[in-house]
Structure formats: structure tokens, C-alpha cells
Design a protein around this motif. Structure first.
Motif, mmCIF file in Angstrom:
data_model
loop_
_atom_site.group_PDB
_atom_site.id
_atom_site.type_symbol
_atom_site.label_atom_id
_atom_site.label_comp_id
_atom_site.label_asym_id
_atom_site.label_seq_id
_atom_site.Cartn_x
_atom_site.Cartn_y
_atom_site.Cartn_z
ATOM 1 N N TRP A 168 4.929 -9.123 -10.000
ATOM 2 C CA TRP A 168 4.182 -8.543 -8.940
ATOM 3 C C TRP A 168 3.322 -7.329 -9.095
ATOM 4 O O TRP A 168 2.737 -6.714 -8.212
ATOM 5 C CB TRP A 168 5.427 -7.882 -7.812
ATOM 6 C CG TRP A 168 5.729 -9.084 -6.929
ATOM 7 C CD1 TRP A 168 5.083 -9.836 -6.009
ATOM 8 C CD2 TRP A 168 7.296 -9.378 -6.840
ATOM 9 N NE1 TRP A 168 5.762 -10.734 -5.594
ATOM 10 C CE2 TRP A 168 7.386 -10.532 -5.859
ATOM 11 C CE3 TRP A 168 8.377 -9.069 -7.403
ATOM 12 C CZ2 TRP A 168 8.348 -11.327 -5.414
ATOM 13 C CZ3 TRP A 168 9.639 -9.585 -6.932
ATOM 14 C CH2 TRP A 168 9.501 -10.774 -6.023
ATOM 15 N N TRP A 171 -0.438 -7.389 -8.229
ATOM 16 C CA TRP A 171 -0.444 -7.252 -6.557
ATOM 17 C C TRP A 171 -0.267 -5.912 -6.242
ATOM 18 O O TRP A 171 -1.116 -5.268 -5.407
ATOM 19 C CB TRP A 171 0.555 -8.094 -5.794
ATOM 20 C CG TRP A 171 0.717 -7.926 -4.635
ATOM 21 C CD1 TRP A 171 -0.266 -8.110 -3.547
ATOM 22 C CD2 TRP A 171 1.818 -7.271 -3.774
ATOM 23 N NE1 TRP A 171 0.232 -7.727 -2.276
ATOM 24 C CE2 TRP A 171 1.505 -7.143 -2.306
ATOM 25 C CE3 TRP A 171 3.158 -6.804 -4.251
ATOM 26 C CZ2 TRP A 171 2.302 -6.588 -1.579
ATOM 27 C CZ3 TRP A 171 3.704 -6.002 -3.438
ATOM 28 C CH2 TRP A 171 3.609 -5.918 -1.819
ATOM 29 N N MET A 172 0.607 -4.984 -6.723
ATOM 30 C CA MET A 172 1.001 -3.889 -6.623
ATOM 31 C C MET A 172 -0.246 -2.738 -6.882
ATOM 32 O O MET A 172 -0.430 -1.835 -6.151
ATOM 33 C CB MET A 172 2.357 -3.166 -7.150
ATOM 34 C CG MET A 172 3.372 -3.721 -6.577
ATOM 35 S SD MET A 172 4.944 -3.097 -7.302
ATOM 36 C CE MET A 172 4.883 -3.474 -8.828
ATOM 37 N N ARG A 173 -1.228 -3.158 -7.862
ATOM 38 C CA ARG A 173 -2.147 -2.453 -8.300
ATOM 39 C C ARG A 173 -3.245 -2.431 -6.986
ATOM 40 O O ARG A 173 -4.075 -1.540 -7.163
ATOM 41 C CB ARG A 173 -2.881 -2.779 -9.500
ATOM 42 C CG ARG A 173 -1.920 -2.747 -10.699
ATOM 43 C CD ARG A 173 -2.589 -2.433 -12.082
ATOM 44 N NE ARG A 173 -3.377 -1.489 -12.087
ATOM 45 C CZ ARG A 173 -4.158 -0.916 -12.916
ATOM 46 N NH1 ARG A 173 -4.694 -2.104 -13.967
ATOM 47 N NH2 ARG A 173 -5.072 0.119 -13.146
ATOM 48 N N HIS A 174 -3.342 -3.200 -6.320
ATOM 49 C CA HIS A 174 -4.272 -3.367 -5.204
ATOM 50 C C HIS A 174 -3.737 -2.538 -3.983
ATOM 51 O O HIS A 174 -4.497 -2.669 -2.979
ATOM 52 C CB HIS A 174 -4.702 -4.643 -4.899
ATOM 53 C CG HIS A 174 -5.301 -5.361 -6.046
ATOM 54 N ND1 HIS A 174 -4.874 -6.120 -7.216
ATOM 55 C CD2 HIS A 174 -6.699 -5.539 -6.269
ATOM 56 C CE1 HIS A 174 -5.622 -6.425 -8.077
ATOM 57 N NE2 HIS A 174 -6.914 -6.090 -7.398
ATOM 58 N N LEU A 175 -2.690 -1.971 -4.045
ATOM 59 C CA LEU A 175 -2.194 -1.486 -2.526
ATOM 60 C C LEU A 175 -2.696 0.298 -2.412
ATOM 61 O O LEU A 175 -3.311 0.795 -3.438
ATOM 62 C CB LEU A 175 -0.727 -1.485 -2.731
ATOM 63 C CG LEU A 175 0.032 -2.572 -2.773
ATOM 64 C CD1 LEU A 175 1.578 -2.378 -2.935
ATOM 65 C CD2 LEU A 175 -0.309 -3.579 -1.659
#
Length: 395
Positions: A168, A171-175
Motif C-alpha cells: 500500500w 498509494w499512501m505516497r499520493h495522500l
């Protein structure tokens, strides 16, 4: 020489002052040992206390007991009963077990696979010490095939689900910043649950220790000591913030010690013949541990350390489950298990402190109070996720 001047004493004289109380204490202790404090006539009957630390079935028709004398005086094992019948036995090195001594008792008994058997040891003065075999099954003996099978179980339980949780990370880097702070708070919740679970596991293993180990106080002291040592090692000068990779590494170490306990539980379940329980633990722990990969990756969202670092973190966090399965299945040692888990409690608590500090600093940087509803929601979500997945293990 003025009246206020402090007299100078030789170093030998200074040490003599320190040794006098110790010498007098030694005299007092010698007196108490020799005379029993002057109350020998009130000492009462002998007190015998023996702990059966492990029962194994190394071969067909043989029951082996590991016995420790944790009482105040020596104990002589005179008779052995299996299922309410007296049986011949051999004791190594002797039937007389000195205080803090250990003895191995072999009983040639035709145990029946799948049955429960009840054991009793009788001392020379008639004291009874009990043990049981819940489900009779030959104790696994180390061999290459079983070694790899247990290793694969640890891999399924520890390494693979943690690696899946780390997937994940992209995905977390784009938050945005708020979402990242939520995930860091969620990590705190995950770790709080792990700390409590590891503490309870350590107490469970400590309860199996002989009394002289003082299991519960030992768990508390080892946990506090490890927390203090890690806190001191993690202290930064001039307000320097800890590196994200360092935080993730410490999270992985704490989780790894927790997963060691999970491996011990699985290996011990198979060693005791409880294969159904062992299989169920594998399924439950696998689902439970996937969330741990998220917690390890969360501090790294702002700085990618590279894939090699993620591989190393997964090995640190998941590898101990493999070692724990081997140890629980082949040579379970409750003392080592208790110490490892107590260290794990302290390590996880220190990481909770550190990640919590990251959450507080991020809130201040955003001009928000230290405790926000978002942070509280993240911590709560982490605890709930771990609780629900752990429910499958306890069901």
C-alpha cells in the motif's frame, strides 16, 4: 588548619566505611541460616514444590517429563502415576531434585494417540504434583522436512502478510498531509494493541515459569528496561527529528518481537498435538499481520528509502515468526519466550512514543492542537482493525 576544614582520608579508609555494613549483614545472614532465626521449633512440616515444565512424547511408549524444583528444599520423587496407575520410571540425573535443580523423568507408558493422559508425581513424603497430556501425539523431532515445513509456516504468518501490507506504500505516497497524519495515528493504534497483546502473551508464558523466576515482576522490569534503553538511544540533540527510516526500523523490530511470540504459539500448538488449533492460528495471524506492513511503511511516505530497505524491514518484522515456529515446535523454552516478549513490550512502547511525537509535530506544523479529532479517529481505527482481525485468532 581551620575548624571548618574537611579532614582528608585515605581511599582505603573510605572503602572500609562502605564494607563494614556489608560484613555485618553477612554475619546476620549466617546467623539466620544456622539458627533459623531462633524459630526452628515453629517451622512446621517440610514444604515441597515442584514444577513440571514440559511433557513430551519422544517415541512410541515413552513419556518424558522435565521437572524443576522451585521450592525451598530438596524433593525426592518416589513414585509416578499415569492415568491413576503406578508405573516404573527412570530419573536423570537422580530421583532427588535439589533446590533449583532439574531432572528428566522417563516413563515407559503405552500412550494412545489422540487420547488425554493424566500424570502425577509423588514425593517421598506423599506430596502430589500433577501434569497432563491434553492430546497424545508424538513430539516433533528435528529433521530436514519438518524444519522446512515449520519455516514455511513462519513465512506464511510473518513475512508474506507484512510484505503485502507494504504494497500500500505507493498509494499512501499520493495522500495529502491530513491523510498521512491519519495513517500515522492509525499506526499508533496498531502499536498500542500490539503492545497490550504482547504484554498479555508475556504474562501467559511467565505463568509457566518456576516460582523462583518471579515471572510477572521480571516481565515488567525487562519491559521497562528495554523501553528506557531504546528511549535513551533514540534521543536526539538540538531538537533534531528522528529519521523516517530509523522510525520504521524500530517499528519493525517491535513487531518482529511480537511475531516471535506468534510463531512460538503456533509451533507449541503443533508440538502438543493440537494441529487444528495450530492451523487456525496460522489463518488468523496471517490476516492479523497484514496491517502491520502499513504501520512500518507509514513513516516513509515523505522519503522513499528504496526497495532494498523495504525488503530488510520485512525481514526484520516477519523473520522472527519463522524462528519462533522452530523454537516452539522443537525446543520450546518459556524463559527465553518470556524475555523476548518482555523486550518486545518495551520496544513497541518506545515506538508508540516516537510515532506519537511525529503526529504531534505534524499537527503543530499545520497550526492544529496536539490532539485532534482526526488523530483520535486514526488511533481508534488502528485499535479496531487489530481487534477485529485478532478476533479471528481468539474465536
Amino acid at each position: 588548619m581551620s575548624a571548618d576544614a574537611t579532614p582528608v582520608r585515605k581511599p582505603s579508609a573510605v572503602w572500609a566505611f562502605a564494607l563494614v555494613p556489608i560484613a555485618l549483614l553477612g554475619v546476620l545472614i549466617a546467623y539466620l541460616v544456622i539458627t533459623g532465626g531462633g524459630l526452628r521449633e515453629l517451622s512446621g512440616p517440610p514444604v515441597e514444590q515442584v514444577k513440571v515444565t514440559r511433557v513430551t512424547l519422544p517415541s512410541e511408549g515413552l513419556v518424558r517429563l522435565q521437572v524443576v524444583n522451585d521450592g525451598p528444599q530438596s524433593v525426592t520423587i518416589s513414585q509416578v502415576l499415569v492415568d491413576d496407575a503406578f508405573w516404573a520410571f527412570t530419573a536423570s540425573p537422580s530421583t532427588n531434585v535439589p533446590r533449583f535443580g532439574r531432572v528428566t523423568i522417563d516413563v515407559p507408558y503405552p500412550w494412545v494417540e489422540g487420547d488425554a493422559h493424566h500424570l502425577q508425581l509423588l514425593s517421598s513424603i506423599g506430596t502430589v504434583f500433577k501434569a497432563e497430556i491434553p492430546v497424545a501425539q508424538r513430539t516433533p523431532q528435528p529433521n530436514r522436512d519438518l524444519f522446512w515445513q515449520f519455516g514455511l509456516v513462519g513465512l506464511y504468518v510473518g513475512l508474506i502478510p507484512i510484505a503485502l501490507g507494504m504494497l500500500w506504500y505507493p498509494w499512501m505516497r499520493h495522500l495529502n498531509a491530513n491523510a498521512i497524519n491519519f495513517i500515522l495515528s492509525l499506526t499508533v493504534g496498531l502499536l498500542i494493541f500490539l503492545a497490550i497483546g504482547t504484554w498479555l502473551d508475556a504474562l501467559e508464558f511467565a505463568a509457566e515459569l518456576p516460582a523462583f523466576w518471579q515471572g510477572v515482576p521480571a516481565v515488567a522490569l525487562v519491559a521497562l528496561l528495554s523501553f528506557g534503553v531504546l528511549l535513551a538511544l533514540g534521543t536526539r540533540r538540538n531538537g533534531e527529528e528522528p529519521s523516517p527510516l530509523g522510525v520504521s526500523t524500530r517499528i519493525a523490530v517491535g513487531i518482529g518481537l511480537h511475531n516471535l511470540g506468534e510463531g512460538l504459539a503456533i509451533g507449541a500448538a503443533f508440538a502438543l498435538g493440537e494441529a487444528a488449533l495450530g492451523t487456525f492460528l496460522i489463518l488468523g495471524f496471517t490476516l492479523h499481520n497484514i496491517t502491520e506492513g502499513v504501520g512500518i511503511a507509514a513513516p516513509l511516505v515523505k522519503k522513499n528509502p528504496g526497495w532494498r530497505a523495504f525488503v530488510l524491514l520485512a525481514l526484520i518484522a516477519g523473520g522472527p515468526a519463522i524462528f519462533g515456529t522452530w523454537l516452539g515446535g522443537f525446543a520450546f523454552n518459556p524463559v527465553l519466550a518470556t524475555v523476548f516478549l518482555a523486550v518486545g513490550v518495551g520496544a513497541i512502547a518506545q515506538v508508540v512514543w516516537e510515532v506519537g511525537g511525529m503526529v504531534v509535530r505534524a499537527s503543530r506544523h499545520a497550526g492544529l492542537p496536539n490532539a485532534t479529532w482526526l488523530n483520535l479517529a486514526g488511533v481508534t481505527a488502528g485499535v479496531v482493525i487489530m481487534y477485529v482481525t485478532a478476533f479471528l485468532v481468539k474465536f
